[in-house]
Design a protein around this motif. Sequence first.
Motif, PDB file in Angstrom:
ATOM      1  N   UNK A   1       0.545  -1.129  -0.326  1.00  0.00           N
ATOM      2  CA  UNK A   1      -0.450  -0.010   0.263  1.00  0.00           C
ATOM      3  C   UNK A   1       1.017   1.176   0.355  1.00  0.00           C
ATOM      4  N   UNK A   2       2.295   1.735   0.129  1.00  0.00           N
ATOM      5  CA  UNK A   2       2.889   2.017   0.779  1.00  0.00           C
ATOM      6  C   UNK A   2       4.569   1.816   0.399  1.00  0.00           C
TER       7      UNK A   2
ATOM      8  N   UNK B   1     -10.509   2.113  -7.438  1.00  0.00           N
ATOM      9  CA  UNK B   1     -10.066   2.224  -5.059  1.00  0.00           C
ATOM     10  C   UNK B   1      -9.254   3.629  -5.990  1.00  0.00           C
TER      11      UNK B   1
ATOM     12  N   UNK C   1      -8.099   6.402  -5.424  1.00  0.00           N
ATOM     13  CA  UNK C   1      -7.632   7.643  -4.269  1.00  0.00           C
ATOM     14  C   UNK C   1      -6.256   7.056  -3.629  1.00  0.00           C
ATOM     15  N   UNK C   2      -6.627   6.219  -2.935  1.00  0.00           N
ATOM     16  CA  UNK C   2      -5.209   4.824  -1.710  1.00  0.00           C
ATOM     17  C   UNK C   2      -4.708   4.478  -3.042  1.00  0.00           C
TER      18      UNK C   2
ATOM     19  N   UNK D   1      -1.887   6.994  -3.841  1.00  0.00           N
ATOM     20  CA  UNK D   1      -0.781   7.447  -2.304  1.00  0.00           C
ATOM     21  C   UNK D   1      -0.020   6.445  -2.536  1.00  0.00           C
TER      22      UNK D   1
ATOM     23  N   UNK E   1     -17.831   4.234 -12.211  1.00  0.00           N
ATOM     24  CA  UNK E   1     -16.974   5.215 -12.654  1.00  0.00           C
ATOM     25  C   UNK E   1     -15.446   5.661 -13.872  1.00  0.00           C
TER      26      UNK E   1
ATOM     27  N   UNK F   1      -1.233  11.972   6.048  1.00  0.00           N
ATOM     28  CA  UNK F   1      -3.169  12.401   5.588  1.00  0.00           C
ATOM     29  C   UNK F   1      -2.242  13.695   4.686  1.00  0.00           C
TER      30      UNK F   1
ATOM     31  N   UNK G   1      -2.537  11.130   1.500  1.00  0.00           N
ATOM     32  CA  UNK G   1      -4.545  10.775   1.328  1.00  0.00           C
ATOM     33  C   UNK G   1      -4.932  12.216   0.621  1.00  0.00           C
TER      34      UNK G   1
ATOM     35  N   UNK H   1     -11.865  10.934 -11.931  1.00  0.00           N
ATOM     36  CA  UNK H   1     -13.211  10.474 -11.876  1.00  0.00           C
ATOM     37  C   UNK H   1     -14.743  11.337 -11.691  1.00  0.00           C
TER      38      UNK H   1
ATOM     39  N   UNK I   1     -18.293   9.210 -10.233  1.00  0.00           N
ATOM     40  CA  UNK I   1     -19.037   7.756  -9.375  1.00  0.00           C
ATOM     41  C   UNK I   1     -20.247   8.579 -10.743  1.00  0.00           C
TER      42      UNK I   1
ATOM     43  N   UNK J   1     -21.983  -7.966  -3.298  1.00  0.00           N
ATOM     44  CA  UNK J   1     -22.455  -7.806  -2.216  1.00  0.00           C
ATOM     45  C   UNK J   1     -23.096  -8.701  -1.115  1.00  0.00           C
TER      46      UNK J   1
ATOM     47  N   UNK K   1      -5.986  -6.668   7.183  1.00  0.00           N
ATOM     48  CA  UNK K   1      -5.942  -6.808   5.758  1.00  0.00           C
ATOM     49  C   UNK K   1      -7.004  -6.874   4.917  1.00  0.00           C
ATOM     50  N   UNK K   2      -6.480  -6.574   3.395  1.00  0.00           N
ATOM     51  CA  UNK K   2      -7.880  -5.478   3.068  1.00  0.00           C
ATOM     52  C   UNK K   2      -8.154  -6.826   2.875  1.00  0.00           C
ATOM     53  N   UNK K   3      -9.619  -6.211   2.354  1.00  0.00           N
ATOM     54  CA  UNK K   3     -10.815  -7.043   1.937  1.00  0.00           C
ATOM     55  C   UNK K   3     -10.719  -7.326   0.331  1.00  0.00           C
TER      56      UNK K   3
END
Lengths: 673, 93
Positions: free
Chosen positions: A75-76, A107, A109-110, A113, A140, A270, A273, A284, A286, A296, A508-510
């Motif tokens: 993630x980074x 996704x 924005x994340x 980063x 999107x 911050x 982000x 983008x 949406x 879902x 953990x990312x799901x």
Amino acid sequence: MPLSCHAALPRIKGDTDLTVALAGNPNVGKSSIFNQLTGMGVVTANYPGKTVEVNLAAATFGEKRIGIVDLPGTYALGAVSEDQWVARQAVLEGRPDVVLMILDATNLPRNLYMLLQFIDLGLPIVAALNIVDQAEHQGIATNVQRLAELLSLPVIPTVATRGIGLDELIRTAIEIAACSACTSHRPLKYGQDIEETISQLERKVATAADDLPYRLDPRAIAILLLENDVEFIDLVRARPWGECVLAAATELGEEIASKHDEPAPVRIARERHGLAGALAAEVQSVTKPAAHPLVESLWQHTTSPTSGVFILLLVLAGLFAFLFYVGSFLSTVFSDLWAAFISPVIGGGIYSLFGDGVIAKTLIWGPDAGIAAALAVGIPYVLTFYFIIAFLEDTGYLNSVAFLSDRLMHNLGLHGRAVIPLVAGAGCNVPAIIGTRVLSTMRERVIASILIVLVPCSARTAVILGTVFLYAGWKAALGIYFIVFVLITLVGLVLNRLMPGQSTGLIMEMFPFRVPSLPTILKKTWFRFKDFVFVATPIVLVGSLVLGGLYETGWIWRLAAPLSPVVEGWLGLPAVAGLTLIFAVLRKELALQLLVALAIVQFGNQADNLLGFMNERQLFVYALVNTIYIPCVATLAVLGRELGWARAALISISTITLAVAIGGVANQVIQLF
Amino acid sequence: MRASIGIERYLAKEGTRRLADLGPGDRAMIVKVHGEEPKMLQYLASLGLFPTVEIAIQEVAPFHGPLLIQVGRARYALGREVASKILVRELDD
């Protein structure tokens, strides 16, 4: 064998015209891009002491040979976790000509980063906006051109699973690599006061220093120091100008902290982000709700405590049943085919070359029995298991599994992801141990591997069925499983207490459920299977030759003699049974085959009913010891490779001790009744 | 020990709770991340988990297991240890 990154990275650089690093968050389609770009010649490399691997491969594009370095998905880029450290180190040390940053359009924005971190490091970048098809399904829409303008670097929309956009991606990467003036992307700015602080420190670094770590520019170093990056703080401290710059960094960091009421690293995160979010919002739009209703509801059902646990039990039972029935069916087919067609040819060849003396008989053990053993385990169990795991991984279901079982696994010093390898161990220990790579720390991998070794694999189950179940009934057979289950739980609890360190907190990312892609699954399956073939087969061959030599020369009887107090006295078994246990190191079900064969040799044909020479108690102890003691050579080979030979040896010795202790106690206890 | 005293001070404030104490369906805003360990703090920050960020709790795993939370478009599973160090203020729907 895994190479060290220090050796592998320069080598691939030397062999190719340019090198490209593939970077990105986990599950953004990075590995499918890697698989599409590269052929079969993938090499994995790791840094000493790290479990996270880097994949390297070469590809040809037009006239160019391109070395591709697949970084671990993170993630980074920081020194805060092992995968991030490895990803960053491979970039800093390997100095790729260009970084291909794979962004998940669903996704953004994340994902931006980490791209901003690469920009902060001042590296040449080409971005791939991947999964644009799914983003469109989710309503999107991305203005790719605008994103490229804002970032001032090329952005190529891609759908990796279908190969869309990859040609353009590589073409652009080659252009950027050839154009040194193209990397001056610096229009992005954090908040004004952070930027001022960065500039102040940047000037300080620029005036004080001439040899910056990894030849990064002063701005990159300034940001890393303000982020309190432990590694760079050490690197800077080791330089003559270090203390002075560090003092300034500390002071400026404290200024940020007091102004914003939070530590400087958090403030910078911050700001980054914020910038990433603002960029994403600008490019983008949406139009529909975030997720697909079916996705879902899959989510809700697989993670809710009631239906989720039920589905998990179904999946685990299915996995077990599949490995057990399909695996043992395939195993029998392979063994039969081998015995019918290949074995006679090998035997004929060897006998005609070496006569029919001890040498020939010993040699037969290797290529014939050895390869047959490797085949009978490898293809039916290992290949099938890898396929199922790759499928479950690709759908995203493994995340739900980890989420549901995390708490239980925690008591054993593991976390949720360990449940799959543990259950898989019931099919075959070998792929299960390789499967522990999904665990993040060596501590977890060691604990999980030890527990897996204790899980009765299908071969050991065959012995239990062929002895205890057949002659002493199902209650006794269940008794063995019960003893082993209690043993696994106790060993897990004890290891969790004894081993230094503690189980890591789960973050953990799901990932959302996705339709799995067959080519990706097949390729993943093959990469992992290849490892097994190259590691396990030679060891099984050599092991077979050695045992064959001992048997054919008669040495085995002399070696077995000192064991008789243990085998006959403590375990209460016939000496010949102890011998078969030794041979079962090759393949656990050999124990049963040899037991019957040797019993016939010693006692004549009536012994093929095993009760003719062993009573129910002895059969129980025999199957119990066979289940617990030292894993088969293929498992040992994988243990040695994955955890190191010292640990493999230690595990072997511990399991032998446990098996003898528990078998002996069982022998004594049963005699009481 | 200092960290836990710190946490108590925050919990004493009205409406502040540990993330670990919330249930499925709750929404909350992060007030503070109590990290004795700067690495954990930085890791969470890199995922976008820092004060003033809004999160929604979607599910809680059985046997007092991890929490499934949504932040922006991302979903994370957070273990108990981590979730009990994140202090939040519950938001009304």
